[in-house]
Motif scaffolding. Structure first.
Motif, PDB file in Angstrom:
ATOM      1  N   ALA A 145       0.840  -1.192   0.000  1.00 16.66           N
ATOM      2  CA  ALA A 145       0.000   0.000   0.000  1.00 16.66           C
ATOM      3  C   ALA A 145       0.872   1.237   0.000  1.00 16.66           C
ATOM      4  CB  ALA A 145      -0.882  -0.015   1.252  1.00 16.66           C
ATOM      5  N   ILE A 146       0.528   2.204  -0.842  1.00 20.29           N
ATOM      6  CA  ILE A 146       1.302   3.423  -0.934  1.00 20.29           C
ATOM      7  C   ILE A 146       0.352   4.605  -0.887  1.00 20.29           C
ATOM      8  CG2 ILE A 146       2.794   4.777  -2.426  1.00 20.29           C
ATOM      9  CD1 ILE A 146       3.963   2.256  -3.464  1.00 20.29           C
ATOM     10  N   GLY A 147       0.700   5.624  -0.105  1.00 20.94           N
ATOM     11  CA  GLY A 147      -0.153   6.790  -0.004  1.00 20.94           C
ATOM     12  C   GLY A 147      -0.300   7.491  -1.330  1.00 20.94           C
ATOM     13  N   ARG A 148      -1.391   8.245  -1.473  1.00 22.60           N
ATOM     14  CA  ARG A 148      -1.651   8.915  -2.734  1.00 22.60           C
ATOM     15  C   ARG A 148      -0.499   9.801  -3.147  1.00 22.60           C
ATOM     16  NH1 ARG A 148      -7.151   9.217  -4.220  1.00 22.60           N
ATOM     17  NH2 ARG A 148      -8.425   8.025  -2.805  1.00 22.60           N
ATOM     18  N   ARG A 149       0.059  10.556  -2.215  1.00 18.71           N
ATOM     19  CA  ARG A 149       1.130  11.474  -2.594  1.00 18.71           C
ATOM     20  C   ARG A 149       2.441  10.733  -2.776  1.00 18.71           C
ATOM     21  NH1 ARG A 149       0.275  16.609  -2.359  1.00 18.71           N
ATOM     22  NH2 ARG A 149       2.461  17.094  -1.991  1.00 18.71           N
ATOM     23  N   GLY A 150       2.453   9.430  -2.452  1.00 20.90           N
ATOM     24  CA  GLY A 150       3.694   8.691  -2.612  1.00 20.90           C
ATOM     25  C   GLY A 150       3.727   7.934  -3.904  1.00 20.90           C
ATOM     26  N   LEU A 151       2.707   8.065  -4.716  1.00 23.11           N
ATOM     27  CA  LEU A 151       2.663   7.366  -5.974  1.00 23.11           C
ATOM     28  C   LEU A 151       3.679   7.959  -6.896  1.00 23.11           C
ATOM     29  CD1 LEU A 151      -1.099   7.356  -6.616  1.00 23.11           C
ATOM     30  CD2 LEU A 151       0.294   5.758  -5.414  1.00 23.11           C
ATOM     31  N   VAL A 152       4.397   7.122  -7.513  1.00 29.64           N
ATOM     32  CA  VAL A 152       5.279   7.640  -8.513  1.00 29.64           C
ATOM     33  C   VAL A 152       5.298   6.667  -9.631  1.00 29.64           C
ATOM     34  CG1 VAL A 152       7.412   8.737  -8.779  1.00 29.64           C
ATOM     35  CG2 VAL A 152       6.674   8.005  -6.579  1.00 29.64           C
ATOM     36  N   ARG A 153       5.004   7.045 -10.781  1.00 34.09           N
ATOM     37  CA  ARG A 153       4.892   6.139 -11.868  1.00 34.09           C
ATOM     38  C   ARG A 153       6.192   5.916 -12.518  1.00 34.09           C
ATOM     39  NH1 ARG A 153       2.456   8.492 -16.725  1.00 34.09           N
ATOM     40  NH2 ARG A 153       1.052   8.167 -16.951  1.00 34.09           N
ATOM     41  N   ARG A 157      -8.099  21.879 -27.426  1.00 33.20           N
ATOM     42  CA  ARG A 157      -9.088  21.370 -26.465  1.00 33.20           C
ATOM     43  C   ARG A 157      -8.639  20.026 -25.912  1.00 33.20           C
ATOM     44  NH1 ARG A 157     -13.905  18.147 -27.175  1.00 33.20           N
ATOM     45  NH2 ARG A 157     -15.387  18.480 -25.457  1.00 33.20           N
ATOM     46  N   LEU A 158      -8.181  19.136 -26.781  1.00 36.96           N
ATOM     47  CA  LEU A 158      -7.719  17.819 -26.344  1.00 36.96           C
ATOM     48  C   LEU A 158      -6.406  17.934 -25.582  1.00 36.96           C
ATOM     49  CD1 LEU A 158      -7.700  14.690 -26.336  1.00 36.96           C
ATOM     50  CD2 LEU A 158      -6.577  14.805 -28.586  1.00 36.96           C
ATOM     51  N   ALA A 159      -5.426  18.614 -26.164  1.00 38.45           N
ATOM     52  CA  ALA A 159      -4.085  18.649 -25.579  1.00 38.45           C
ATOM     53  C   ALA A 159      -4.069  19.298 -24.200  1.00 38.45           C
ATOM     54  CB  ALA A 159      -3.138  19.383 -26.525  1.00 38.45           C
ATOM     55  N   LEU A 160      -4.781  20.409 -24.040  1.00 35.10           N
ATOM     56  CA  LEU A 160      -4.793  21.087 -22.740  1.00 35.10           C
ATOM     57  C   LEU A 160      -5.597  20.305 -21.711  1.00 35.10           C
ATOM     58  CD1 LEU A 160      -5.135  24.763 -23.992  1.00 35.10           C
ATOM     59  CD2 LEU A 160      -3.127  23.698 -22.921  1.00 35.10           C
ATOM     60  N   TRP A 161      -6.607  19.567 -22.146  1.00 37.98           N
ATOM     61  CA  TRP A 161      -7.348  18.686 -21.229  1.00 37.98           C
ATOM     62  C   TRP A 161      -6.433  17.572 -20.720  1.00 37.98           C
ATOM     63  CZ3 TRP A 161      -9.369  13.515 -22.437  1.00 37.98           C
ATOM     64  CH2 TRP A 161     -10.171  12.981 -21.407  1.00 37.98           C
ATOM     65  N   LEU A 162      -5.629  16.989 -21.604  1.00 37.72           N
ATOM     66  CA  LEU A 162      -4.691  15.945 -21.187  1.00 37.72           C
ATOM     67  C   LEU A 162      -3.722  16.484 -20.141  1.00 37.72           C
ATOM     68  CD1 LEU A 162      -3.873  14.395 -24.684  1.00 37.72           C
ATOM     69  CD2 LEU A 162      -5.331  13.395 -22.908  1.00 37.72           C
ATOM     70  N   ALA A 163      -3.246  17.710 -20.366  1.00 38.61           N
ATOM     71  CA  ALA A 163      -2.303  18.308 -19.422  1.00 38.61           C
ATOM     72  C   ALA A 163      -2.957  18.595 -18.083  1.00 38.61           C
ATOM     73  CB  ALA A 163      -1.731  19.595 -20.012  1.00 38.61           C
ATOM     74  N   ASP A 164      -4.152  19.167 -18.112  1.00 42.27           N
ATOM     75  CA  ASP A 164      -4.793  19.612 -16.877  1.00 42.27           C
ATOM     76  C   ASP A 164      -5.474  18.486 -16.106  1.00 42.27           C
ATOM     77  OD1 ASP A 164      -5.719  21.946 -15.181  1.00 42.27           O
ATOM     78  OD2 ASP A 164      -7.658  21.103 -15.738  1.00 42.27           O
ATOM     79  N   HIS A 165      -6.166  17.588 -16.827  1.00 43.05           N
ATOM     80  CA  HIS A 165      -6.920  16.530 -16.137  1.00 43.05           C
ATOM     81  C   HIS A 165      -6.014  15.390 -15.683  1.00 43.05           C
ATOM     82  CE1 HIS A 165     -10.670  14.360 -15.166  1.00 43.05           C
ATOM     83  NE2 HIS A 165      -9.984  13.273 -15.494  1.00 43.05           N
ATOM     84  N   PHE A 166      -4.982  15.101 -16.480  1.00 46.09           N
ATOM     85  CA  PHE A 166      -4.129  13.951 -16.196  1.00 46.09           C
ATOM     86  C   PHE A 166      -2.732  14.350 -15.714  1.00 46.09           C
ATOM     87  CE2 PHE A 166      -7.267  12.470 -19.298  1.00 46.09           C
ATOM     88  CZ  PHE A 166      -7.709  11.295 -18.721  1.00 46.09           C
ATOM     89  N   VAL A 167      -1.926  14.909 -16.607  1.00 46.39           N
ATOM     90  CA  VAL A 167      -0.490  15.032 -16.353  1.00 46.39           C
ATOM     91  C   VAL A 167      -0.158  15.827 -15.102  1.00 46.39           C
ATOM     92  CG1 VAL A 167       1.727  15.755 -17.312  1.00 46.39           C
ATOM     93  CG2 VAL A 167      -0.021  14.786 -18.816  1.00 46.39           C
ATOM     94  N   ARG A 168      -0.819  16.941 -14.876  1.00 46.75           N
ATOM     95  CA  ARG A 168      -0.466  17.767 -13.717  1.00 46.75           C
ATOM     96  C   ARG A 168      -0.680  17.036 -12.401  1.00 46.75           C
ATOM     97  NH1 ARG A 168      -4.132  22.960 -12.840  1.00 46.75           N
ATOM     98  NH2 ARG A 168      -2.670  23.060 -11.102  1.00 46.75           N
ATOM     99  N   HIS A 169      -1.481  15.956 -12.414  1.00 43.12           N
ATOM    100  CA  HIS A 169      -1.766  15.200 -11.193  1.00 43.12           C
ATOM    101  C   HIS A 169      -0.985  13.884 -11.118  1.00 43.12           C
ATOM    102  CE1 HIS A 169      -4.918  18.084 -10.485  1.00 43.12           C
ATOM    103  NE2 HIS A 169      -5.463  17.797 -11.645  1.00 43.12           N
ATOM    104  N   PHE A 170      -0.136  13.601 -12.105  1.00 49.23           N
ATOM    105  CA  PHE A 170       0.616  12.359 -12.082  1.00 49.23           C
ATOM    106  C   PHE A 170       1.658  12.395 -10.964  1.00 49.23           C
ATOM    107  CE2 PHE A 170       0.028  11.128 -16.834  1.00 49.23           C
ATOM    108  CZ  PHE A 170      -1.225  10.622 -16.536  1.00 49.23           C
ATOM    109  N   PRO A 171       1.913  11.252 -10.351  1.00 47.56           N
ATOM    110  CA  PRO A 171       2.865  11.181  -9.232  1.00 47.56           C
ATOM    111  C   PRO A 171       4.261  11.661  -9.586  1.00 47.56           C
ATOM    112  CG  PRO A 171       1.559   9.185  -9.340  1.00 47.56           C
ATOM    113  CD  PRO A 171       1.246   9.952 -10.581  1.00 47.56           C
ATOM    114  N   GLU A 172       4.663  11.527 -10.857  1.00 48.31           N
ATOM    115  CA  GLU A 172       6.010  11.970 -11.225  1.00 48.31           C
ATOM    116  C   GLU A 172       6.225  13.447 -10.926  1.00 48.31           C
ATOM    117  OE1 GLU A 172       5.006   8.830 -14.372  1.00 48.31           O
ATOM    118  OE2 GLU A 172       4.007  10.113 -12.916  1.00 48.31           O
ATOM    119  N   LEU A 173       5.144  14.213 -10.984  1.00 47.75           N
ATOM    120  CA  LEU A 173       5.260  15.664 -10.777  1.00 47.75           C
ATOM    121  C   LEU A 173       4.863  16.082  -9.365  1.00 47.75           C
ATOM    122  CD1 LEU A 173       3.880  16.947 -14.206  1.00 47.75           C
ATOM    123  CD2 LEU A 173       6.247  16.515 -13.504  1.00 47.75           C
ATOM    124  N   ASP A 174       4.643  15.129  -8.506  1.00 49.23           N
ATOM    125  CA  ASP A 174       4.248  15.443  -7.136  1.00 49.23           C
ATOM    126  C   ASP A 174       5.319  16.302  -6.463  1.00 49.23           C
ATOM    127  OD1 ASP A 174       2.665  15.305  -4.838  1.00 49.23           O
ATOM    128  OD2 ASP A 174       3.835  13.631  -4.054  1.00 49.23           O
TER     129      ASP A 174
END
Length: 241
Positions: A25-33, A120-137
């Motif tokens: 088990a790993i905490g949400r902020r400890g996720l790193v892909r 519309r697609l590219a900025l959605w990918l950045a905002d909805h997904f990438v900015r929340h990925f563990p690599e950028l935590d």
């Protein structure tokens, strides 16, 4: 990250770590892909069965619907002190609620560049997904600068990746492994999503931006039977919410 792109489970349906991931088990902020699914800073962090406090009531994974189908390889570079020098998320979207097409999302300490033909697609990918990925935590996220450009993506689970567009050129080679991953507890902006994909850590990778080789190296880890890398392929990817 070199952990796996794995989040903690929602507590309603245990996330399947499968034969490829440890079930720690790993905490949400400890996720790193480590890439997207396994490794030190970027692999899918192993999903655990712990329930996440604050989950929206009734967020039953069985009722979630697809919001994106495609592929999302990732590459993260580090300097000698262990700091991230660059992270690029490559997208090959076959279908999504915001359209289809290819895009690149590049994070560097000096800002975020988003490349694609459809803002519309590219900025959605950045905002909805990438900015929340563990690599950028823990790393700063600035308003993305959109560059309208065609993005070419050639992804092969046998040999690697070549993606380029808008001055960004990504290469990955020496695929070390291929394994399936699935979880119902991948949090994006505090909301659990379901994710399934085929993950392929790579042994070699490089990144050029505007013709210049970006500083830093990938991180490799794991074991001979379960290698990990901060350069990884992620194919047959389906997100549900």
């Amino acid at each position: 990250m070199n952990s796996d792109r794995t989040p903690v489970n929602s507590g309603r349906a245990p996330a399947r770590s499968g034969p490829d991931l440890p079930s720690a088990a790993i905490g949400r902020r400890g996720l790193v892909r480590v890439g997207a699914v396994l490794g030190v800073t970027g692999l899918l962090a192993a999903a655990g069965p712990a329930a996440a406090a604050g989950d929206a009531p009734g967020a039953d994974p069985a009722l979630r619907r697809p919001i994106l189908v495609g592929a999302n390889p990732g590459l993260q570079l580090f300097d000698g002190a262990g700091s991230c020098t660059a992270y690029v998320s490559t997208w090959q979207v076959e279908w999504s609620t915001h359209g289809a097409g290819n895009a690149l999302v590049l994070w560097r300490p000096d800002g975020v560049r988003v490349v694609g033909e459809d803002p519309r697609l590219a900025l959605w990918l950045a905002d909805h997904f990438v900015r929340h990925f563990p690599e950028l935590d823990g790393l700063p996220w600035s308003a993305p600068r959109f560059h309208r450009s065609a993005v070419q993506v050639r992804l092969d689970l046998a040999s690697g990746l070549r993606a380029r567009g808008g001055g960004v050129d990504v290469r990955m080679a020496e695929v070390l492994d291929r394994r399936a991953f699935a979880t119902d507890g991948f949090p994006l902006a505090g909301v659990d999503h379901s994710l399934s994909l085929v993950f392929g850590p790579c042994g070699r990778a490089g990144l050029r931006v505007d013709g210049r080789v970006q500083p830093g190296e990938i991180r490799r880890g794991g074991t001979p039977g379960r290698p990990s890398s901060s350069a990884f392929l992620a194919a047959a990817e389906v997100w549900r919410a």
